[in-house]
Design a protein around this motif. Structure first.
Motif, mmCIF file in Angstrom:
data_model
loop_
_atom_site.group_PDB
_atom_site.id
_atom_site.type_symbol
_atom_site.label_atom_id
_atom_site.label_comp_id
_atom_site.label_asym_id
_atom_site.label_seq_id
_atom_site.Cartn_x
_atom_site.Cartn_y
_atom_site.Cartn_z
ATOM 1 N N LEU A 7 1.989 -42.486 0.378
ATOM 2 C CA LEU A 7 1.020 -41.346 0.897
ATOM 3 C C LEU A 7 1.852 -40.541 1.825
ATOM 4 N N ASP A 8 2.782 -41.266 2.798
ATOM 5 C CA ASP A 8 3.429 -40.740 3.687
ATOM 6 C C ASP A 8 5.035 -40.249 3.119
ATOM 7 N N MET A 9 5.302 -40.210 2.027
ATOM 8 C CA MET A 9 6.687 -39.996 1.534
ATOM 9 C C MET A 9 6.883 -38.488 1.639
ATOM 10 N N THR A 10 7.983 -38.033 1.983
ATOM 11 C CA THR A 10 8.193 -36.521 2.001
ATOM 12 C C THR A 10 8.590 -36.087 0.718
ATOM 13 N N ILE A 11 8.074 -34.929 0.263
ATOM 14 C CA ILE A 11 8.289 -34.229 -0.912
ATOM 15 C C ILE A 11 8.552 -32.484 -0.556
ATOM 16 N N PRO A 12 9.516 -31.805 -1.468
ATOM 17 C CA PRO A 12 9.869 -30.722 -0.942
ATOM 18 C C PRO A 12 8.778 -29.557 -1.838
ATOM 19 N N ALA A 21 0.258 -36.860 1.188
ATOM 20 C CA ALA A 21 -0.815 -36.631 1.584
ATOM 21 C C ALA A 21 -1.427 -35.090 1.980
ATOM 22 N N GLU A 22 -0.203 -34.476 2.756
ATOM 23 C CA GLU A 22 -0.405 -33.121 3.145
ATOM 24 C C GLU A 22 -0.587 -32.300 1.850
ATOM 25 N N ALA A 23 0.110 -32.609 0.666
ATOM 26 C CA ALA A 23 0.271 -31.685 -0.389
ATOM 27 C C ALA A 23 -0.971 -31.780 -1.034
ATOM 28 N N VAL A 24 -1.715 -33.182 -1.036
ATOM 29 C CA VAL A 24 -2.970 -33.108 -1.689
ATOM 30 C C VAL A 24 -4.053 -32.659 -0.891
ATOM 31 N N GLU A 25 -4.001 -32.657 0.368
ATOM 32 C CA GLU A 25 -5.018 -31.923 1.418
ATOM 33 C C GLU A 25 -4.741 -30.524 1.079
ATOM 34 N N ALA A 72 -0.177 -44.032 -5.614
ATOM 35 C CA ALA A 72 0.100 -44.202 -4.144
ATOM 36 C C ALA A 72 -1.433 -44.673 -3.519
ATOM 37 N N ALA A 73 -2.208 -43.824 -3.731
ATOM 38 C CA ALA A 73 -3.696 -44.217 -3.330
ATOM 39 C C ALA A 73 -4.260 -45.521 -3.679
ATOM 40 N N MET A 74 -4.038 -45.740 -5.041
ATOM 41 C CA MET A 74 -4.488 -47.027 -5.621
ATOM 42 C C MET A 74 -3.864 -48.237 -5.193
ATOM 43 N N GLU A 75 -2.602 -48.119 -4.898
ATOM 44 C CA GLU A 75 -1.882 -49.173 -4.609
ATOM 45 C C GLU A 75 -2.267 -49.245 -3.052
ATOM 46 N N GLN A 76 -2.449 -48.371 -2.353
ATOM 47 C CA GLN A 76 -2.848 -48.769 -0.706
ATOM 48 C C GLN A 76 -4.272 -49.322 -0.807
ATOM 49 N N LEU A 77 -5.006 -48.815 -1.844
ATOM 50 C CA LEU A 77 -6.605 -49.313 -1.602
ATOM 51 C C LEU A 77 -6.453 -50.833 -2.219
ATOM 52 N N ASP A 78 -5.950 -51.077 -3.390
ATOM 53 C CA ASP A 78 -5.650 -52.415 -3.624
ATOM 54 C C ASP A 78 -5.200 -53.361 -2.763
#
Length: 108
Positions: A7-12, A21-25, A72-78
Protein backbone atom coordinates in the motif's frame (compact mmCIF):
# COMPACT_ATOMS: atom_id res chain seq x y z
CA UNK A 1 12.61 -9.06 -10.84
CA UNK A 2 9.49 -9.67 -8.77
CA UNK A 3 7.90 -6.38 -7.76
CA UNK A 4 6.40 -6.46 -4.27
CA UNK A 5 3.00 -4.76 -4.16
CA UNK A 6 2.35 -2.82 -0.95
CA UNK A 7 0.00 0.00 0.00
CA UNK A 8 2.92 2.37 0.56
CA UNK A 9 4.74 1.60 -2.69
CA UNK A 10 5.36 4.52 -5.02
CA UNK A 11 3.72 4.46 -8.44
CA UNK A 12 3.95 6.97 -11.29
CA UNK A 13 1.09 9.20 -12.37
CA UNK A 14 0.69 12.21 -14.64
CA UNK A 15 1.86 14.76 -12.06
CA UNK A 16 4.73 12.78 -10.57
CA UNK A 17 4.44 9.96 -8.05
CA UNK A 18 2.10 8.85 -5.31
CA UNK A 19 1.62 5.77 -3.17
CA UNK A 20 -0.80 3.02 -4.06
CA UNK A 21 -2.97 4.01 -1.08
CA UNK A 22 -3.03 7.67 -2.25
CA UNK A 23 -4.02 6.55 -5.75
CA UNK A 24 -6.95 4.56 -4.39
CA UNK A 25 -8.06 7.46 -2.18
CA UNK A 26 -8.08 9.67 -5.28
CA UNK A 27 -10.15 7.07 -7.15
CA UNK A 28 -12.61 6.91 -4.23
CA UNK A 29 -13.05 10.69 -4.26
CA UNK A 30 -13.73 10.57 -8.00
CA UNK A 31 -16.05 7.56 -7.59
CA UNK A 32 -13.94 5.35 -9.87
CA UNK A 33 -14.45 2.17 -7.84
CA UNK A 34 -16.18 -1.21 -8.17
CA UNK A 35 -14.92 -1.66 -11.72
CA UNK A 36 -13.42 -5.16 -11.77
CA UNK A 37 -15.14 -8.50 -12.14
CA UNK A 38 -14.83 -10.77 -9.14
CA UNK A 39 -12.77 -13.46 -10.86
CA UNK A 40 -9.23 -14.65 -10.16
CA UNK A 41 -8.41 -14.20 -13.86
CA UNK A 42 -9.43 -10.54 -13.88
CA UNK A 43 -7.38 -9.74 -10.78
CA UNK A 44 -4.39 -11.74 -12.02
CA UNK A 45 -4.38 -10.09 -15.45
CA UNK A 46 -4.67 -6.56 -14.04
CA UNK A 47 -2.06 -7.27 -11.37
CA UNK A 48 0.40 -8.51 -14.00
CA UNK A 49 -0.09 -5.44 -16.19
CA UNK A 50 0.21 -3.21 -13.09
CA UNK A 51 3.60 -4.75 -12.33
CA UNK A 52 4.71 -4.17 -15.92
CA UNK A 53 3.54 -0.55 -15.92
CA UNK A 54 5.32 0.27 -12.65
CA UNK A 55 8.48 -1.57 -13.69
CA UNK A 56 8.60 0.46 -16.94
CA UNK A 57 7.71 3.78 -15.27
CA UNK A 58 4.28 4.07 -16.89
CA UNK A 59 1.13 5.21 -15.14
CA UNK A 60 -1.07 2.18 -14.34
CA UNK A 61 -4.71 2.15 -15.43
CA UNK A 62 -7.57 2.42 -12.96
CA UNK A 63 -8.24 -1.32 -13.20
CA UNK A 64 -4.59 -2.09 -12.59
CA UNK A 65 -4.50 0.18 -9.54
CA UNK A 66 -7.64 -1.43 -8.11
CA UNK A 67 -6.27 -4.94 -8.66
CA UNK A 68 -2.95 -4.04 -7.04
CA UNK A 69 -4.79 -2.42 -4.13
CA UNK A 70 -6.88 -5.56 -3.68
CA UNK A 71 -3.77 -7.76 -3.59
CA UNK A 72 -1.89 -5.48 -1.17
CA UNK A 73 -4.85 -4.77 1.11
CA UNK A 74 -5.81 -8.45 1.37
CA UNK A 75 -2.21 -9.45 2.15
CA UNK A 76 -2.04 -6.83 4.88
CA UNK A 77 -5.44 -7.83 6.26
CA UNK A 78 -4.54 -11.53 6.29
CA UNK A 79 -1.28 -10.75 8.08
CA UNK A 80 -3.09 -8.68 10.74
CA UNK A 81 -5.62 -11.45 11.31
CA UNK A 82 -3.70 -14.70 10.91
CA UNK A 83 -0.13 -13.82 11.84
CA UNK A 84 -0.37 -10.84 14.18
CA UNK A 85 -3.78 -11.75 15.66
CA UNK A 86 -4.35 -7.99 15.92
CA UNK A 87 -7.99 -7.96 14.80
CA UNK A 88 -11.07 -10.01 15.62
CA UNK A 89 -12.93 -12.31 13.24
CA UNK A 90 -15.71 -9.72 12.92
CA UNK A 91 -13.24 -6.94 12.09
CA UNK A 92 -11.57 -9.19 9.55
CA UNK A 93 -14.84 -10.05 7.78
CA UNK A 94 -16.01 -6.42 7.76
CA UNK A 95 -12.75 -5.04 6.38
CA UNK A 96 -12.59 -7.83 3.79
CA UNK A 97 -16.10 -6.98 2.58
CA UNK A 98 -15.19 -3.27 2.39
CA UNK A 99 -12.12 -4.02 0.27
CA UNK A 100 -14.15 -6.26 -2.03
CA UNK A 101 -16.91 -3.65 -2.35
CA UNK A 102 -14.33 -1.02 -3.31
CA UNK A 103 -12.75 -3.14 -6.04
CA UNK A 104 -15.46 -5.41 -7.48
CA UNK A 105 -18.67 -4.51 -9.26
CA UNK A 106 -21.89 -6.12 -8.09
CA UNK A 107 -22.96 -9.34 -9.74
CA UNK A 108 -25.89 -8.91 -12.09
Amino acid sequence: MNLSITLDMTIPHALGEWTLAEAVESLKRQRWTSLLENTPEDISEHELTFRRAVRHGRTPTIGEVLAAYYVAAMEQLDKEYYEDEAITNGQYRYRKSEIRRLVFRKAV
